[in-house]
Design an enzyme around this catalytic site. Structure first.
Site, PDB file in Angstrom:
ATOM      1  N   THR A 125       1.155  -1.522  -0.087  1.00  0.00           N
ATOM      2  CA  THR A 125       0.191  -0.078  -0.121  1.00  0.00           C
ATOM      3  C   THR A 125       1.133   1.222   0.415  1.00  0.00           C
ATOM      4  O   THR A 125       1.857   1.245  -0.033  1.00  0.00           O
ATOM      5  CB  THR A 125      -0.651  -0.036   0.756  1.00  0.00           C
ATOM      6  N   ASP A 126       0.097   2.728  -0.747  1.00  0.00           N
ATOM      7  CA  ASP A 126       0.954   3.596  -0.788  1.00  0.00           C
ATOM      8  C   ASP A 126       0.927   3.484   1.437  1.00  0.00           C
ATOM      9  O   ASP A 126       1.747   5.358   1.217  1.00  0.00           O
ATOM     10  CB  ASP A 126       0.606   4.161  -0.862  1.00  0.00           C
ATOM     11  N   GLU A 127       0.588   3.646   1.648  1.00  0.00           N
ATOM     12  CA  GLU A 127       0.412   4.054   3.508  1.00  0.00           C
ATOM     13  C   GLU A 127       1.670   3.366   3.733  1.00  0.00           C
ATOM     14  O   GLU A 127       2.068   4.329   4.986  1.00  0.00           O
ATOM     15  CB  GLU A 127      -1.262   3.420   4.233  1.00  0.00           C
ATOM     16  N   TYR A 153      -1.752  -0.423  11.071  1.00  0.00           N
ATOM     17  CA  TYR A 153      -1.906  -1.070   9.862  1.00  0.00           C
ATOM     18  C   TYR A 153      -0.714  -1.154   9.088  1.00  0.00           C
ATOM     19  O   TYR A 153      -0.244  -1.911   8.404  1.00  0.00           O
ATOM     20  CB  TYR A 153      -2.635  -0.758   9.207  1.00  0.00           C
ATOM     21  N   LYS A 157       2.535  -3.629   7.001  1.00  0.00           N
ATOM     22  CA  LYS A 157       2.631  -3.634   5.688  1.00  0.00           C
ATOM     23  C   LYS A 157       3.649  -3.547   5.462  1.00  0.00           C
ATOM     24  O   LYS A 157       4.640  -4.427   4.897  1.00  0.00           O
ATOM     25  CB  LYS A 157       1.467  -2.748   5.256  1.00  0.00           C
TER      26      LYS A 157
HETATM   27  N1  LIG Z   1      -8.257  -1.227  -0.268  1.00  0.00           N
HETATM   28  C1  LIG Z   1      -7.552  -0.596  -0.430  1.00  0.00           C
HETATM   29  O1  LIG Z   1      -7.880   0.616  -0.794  1.00  0.00           O
HETATM   30  C2  LIG Z   1      -6.184  -0.794  -0.486  1.00  0.00           C
HETATM   31  C3  LIG Z   1      -5.490  -0.471  -1.011  1.00  0.00           C
HETATM   32  C4  LIG Z   1      -3.718  -0.551  -1.267  1.00  0.00           C
HETATM   33  C5  LIG Z   1      -2.866  -1.563  -0.907  1.00  0.00           C
HETATM   34  N2  LIG Z   1      -4.233  -2.953  -0.397  1.00  0.00           N
HETATM   35  C6  LIG Z   1      -3.897  -3.825   0.060  1.00  0.00           C
HETATM   36  O2  LIG Z   1      -4.565  -5.128  -0.752  1.00  0.00           O
HETATM   37  C7  LIG Z   1      -4.998  -5.959  -0.092  1.00  0.00           C
HETATM   38  C8  LIG Z   1      -6.743  -6.472   0.343  1.00  0.00           C
HETATM   39  O3  LIG Z   1      -6.888  -5.822   0.483  1.00  0.00           O
HETATM   40  P1  LIG Z   1      -8.344  -5.409   0.612  1.00  0.00           P
HETATM   41  O4  LIG Z   1      -8.949  -4.012   0.690  1.00  0.00           O
HETATM   42  O5  LIG Z   1      -8.845  -6.710  -0.849  1.00  0.00           O
HETATM   43  O6  LIG Z   1      -8.765  -6.501   1.569  1.00  0.00           O
HETATM   44  P2  LIG Z   1      -9.870  -7.046   2.877  1.00  0.00           P
HETATM   45  O7  LIG Z   1      -9.813  -6.508   4.121  1.00  0.00           O
HETATM   46  O8  LIG Z   1     -11.304  -6.749   1.957  1.00  0.00           O
HETATM   47  O9  LIG Z   1      -9.694  -8.458   1.986  1.00  0.00           O
HETATM   48  C9  LIG Z   1      -8.693  -9.014   2.993  1.00  0.00           C
HETATM   49  C10 LIG Z   1      -8.609 -10.608   2.613  1.00  0.00           C
HETATM   50  O10 LIG Z   1      -7.674 -11.392   3.568  1.00  0.00           O
HETATM   51  C11 LIG Z   1      -8.231 -11.976   4.462  1.00  0.00           C
HETATM   52  N3  LIG Z   1      -7.707 -12.747   5.821  1.00  0.00           N
HETATM   53  C12 LIG Z   1      -7.509 -12.058   6.326  1.00  0.00           C
HETATM   54  N4  LIG Z   1      -6.126 -12.480   7.310  1.00  0.00           N
HETATM   55  C13 LIG Z   1      -6.226 -12.969   6.725  1.00  0.00           C
HETATM   56  C14 LIG Z   1      -5.231 -14.612   6.896  1.00  0.00           C
HETATM   57  N5  LIG Z   1      -4.165 -14.063   8.282  1.00  0.00           N
HETATM   58  N6  LIG Z   1      -4.952 -14.986   5.898  1.00  0.00           N
HETATM   59  C15 LIG Z   1      -5.706 -15.531   4.987  1.00  0.00           C
HETATM   60  N7  LIG Z   1      -6.772 -14.843   4.415  1.00  0.00           N
HETATM   61  C16 LIG Z   1      -6.828 -13.492   5.581  1.00  0.00           C
HETATM   62  C17 LIG Z   1      -9.918 -11.549   4.651  1.00  0.00           C
HETATM   63  O11 LIG Z   1     -10.633 -12.751   4.976  1.00  0.00           O
HETATM   64  C18 LIG Z   1     -10.237 -10.847   3.366  1.00  0.00           C
HETATM   65  O12 LIG Z   1     -10.629 -12.008   2.257  1.00  0.00           O
HETATM   66  C19 LIG Z   1      -4.096  -5.707   1.086  1.00  0.00           C
HETATM   67  O13 LIG Z   1      -2.604  -6.580   1.060  1.00  0.00           O
HETATM   68  C20 LIG Z   1      -4.488  -4.481   1.199  1.00  0.00           C
HETATM   69  O14 LIG Z   1      -2.857  -4.081   2.224  1.00  0.00           O
HETATM   70  C21 LIG Z   1      -5.713  -1.984  -0.419  1.00  0.00           C
END
Ligand SMILES: NC(=O)c1ccc[n+]([C@@H]2O[C@H](COP(=O)([O-])OP(=O)(O)OC[C@H]3O[C@@H](n4cnc5c(N)ncnc54)[C@H](O)[C@@H]3O)[C@@H](O)[C@H]2O)c1
Length: 326
Positions: A125-127, A153, A157
């Protein structure tokens, strides 16, 4: 080709599974997800019965379980989306963030090392770069920006990113990292700004906005993120970090007002609440490496993307109820 996708029952992971399914008809998709509050099999309904799809309910930090899955499925590519992803929850309880985001990543990297010949991609993430001041619109995060996380968080990451880089250097593990800005689109759990605002507005409930609502985020349609990851796992250079962004900065309050307008709801629903602790001011991404090296640029305009997202939620109230009532 066997592609193992962790966190595939969540927001971006599920969109990525649908994207890969359609684009690569000869790929077999293995989804590993612990089905936390944020993950739901209802999200994967459209692929669940396919012979090309296999689901494992497993925690990525459970070494024994993960090794067993790798043994059985022998993936060629691993894309790690699995994470605890909500900043507010990390402020309340950081433990599970370290367990999943750091230890979980370590277990996946060890599994790749053990079973060999696996290309690993870390969805970051950009965070991890911290934030930028509001009065310096000229500043953007580049891949050279310092890692300087603000919340538990983003710290977790960032820790995972460092581990991926260390495994690449020390063990020669073929890996890449992408750092993306805020995503929006279908299947996002309704605790995040856009789906939360849509549902609150639809129910004529107060819409909470942190502080004065002036914090800035860069927004990218989730499909564009999927396309960028596709480019990286197939053509990206091993050991590299790639920034992914929408070149689309908006104040939080702007987004909330836009959704109210789209749903024909009064702005009087908007309620300013006490600011989040350590709230990052502004994120802004320089994604020029993605465009020059991998010929990727965002395709969806925000105007079109937000309309289609609002209408997706209007048409998927059942899905919202299913995931919220889990
Ligand atoms: N949402 C955003 O805007 C955004 C932006 C940049 C990066 N990201 C990154 O993208 C990835 C996905 O983000 P998202 O928004 O889809 O998240 P989300 O919270 O919607 O989904 C996370 C998924 O991971 C699963 N999970 C959580 N803990 C787990 C574990 N211990 N073992 C197996 N599965 C597990 C959850 O059940 C869920 O299905 C993350 O790594 C996040 O840091 C998200």
């Amino acid at each position: 080709m066997n592609i193992l996708i962790t966190g595939g029952a969540g927001f971006i992971g599920s969109n990525f599974i649908y994207y890969i399914f359609e684009k690569y008809p000869d790929y077999h998709v293995i989804c590993v997800d612990a089905l936390t509050y944020a993950g739901n099999l209802a999200t994967l309904e459209k692929v669940r019965k396919s012979k090309r799809f296999k689901f494992y309910k497993e925690d990525i930090s459970n070494r024994k379980g993960i090794y067993k899955i790798f043994e059985e499925t022998r993936p060629n590519i691993v894309v790690n989306f699995a994470a605890e992803s909500h900043v507010d929850r990390s402020i309340e309880d950081p433990d599970v963030f370290l367990q999943t985001n750091v230890i979980g990543t370590e277990v996946l990297l060890d599994a790749c090392k053990k079973y060999g010949n696996i290309r690993y991609h870390q969805v970051s993430t950009d965070e991890v770069y911290g934030d930028l001041p509001l009065d310096r619109p000229d500043l953007l995060f580049t891949e050279q920006s310092n890692v300087k996380a603000s919340s538990p968080y983003s710290a977790s990451k960032a820790g995972a990113d460092l581990l991926v880089q260390a495994y690449c250097r020390t063990y020669g593990l073929p890996s890449t990292i992408s750092r993306c800005s805020n995503n929006y689109g279908p299947y996002q759990f309704p605790e995040k700004l856009i789906p939360l605002t849509i549902l609150k507005a639809l129910n004529n409930e107060k819409i909470p906005v942190y502080g004065d609502g002036k914090n800035i985020r860069d927004w990218l349609y989730v499909d564009d993120h999927c396309k960028a990851i596709d480019k990286i796992i197939h053509h990206g250079k091993i050991g590299e970090v790639y920034n992914i962004g929408g070149n689309n900065e908006k104040e939080n309050i702007e987004i909330v007002r836009l959704i109210c307008k789209e749903l024909n709801k009064p702005e009087s629903l908007i309620t300013f609440v006490e600011d989040r602790k350590g709230h990052d001011k502004r994120y802004a991404i320089d994604a020029s490496k993605m465009s020059s090296e991998l010929k990727w640029i965002p395709e969806m305009s925000f105007e079109k993307g937000i309309k289609s997202t609002v209408s997706w939620y209007l048409n998927h109230i059942d899905w919202c109820n299913t995931v919220l009532n889990k």
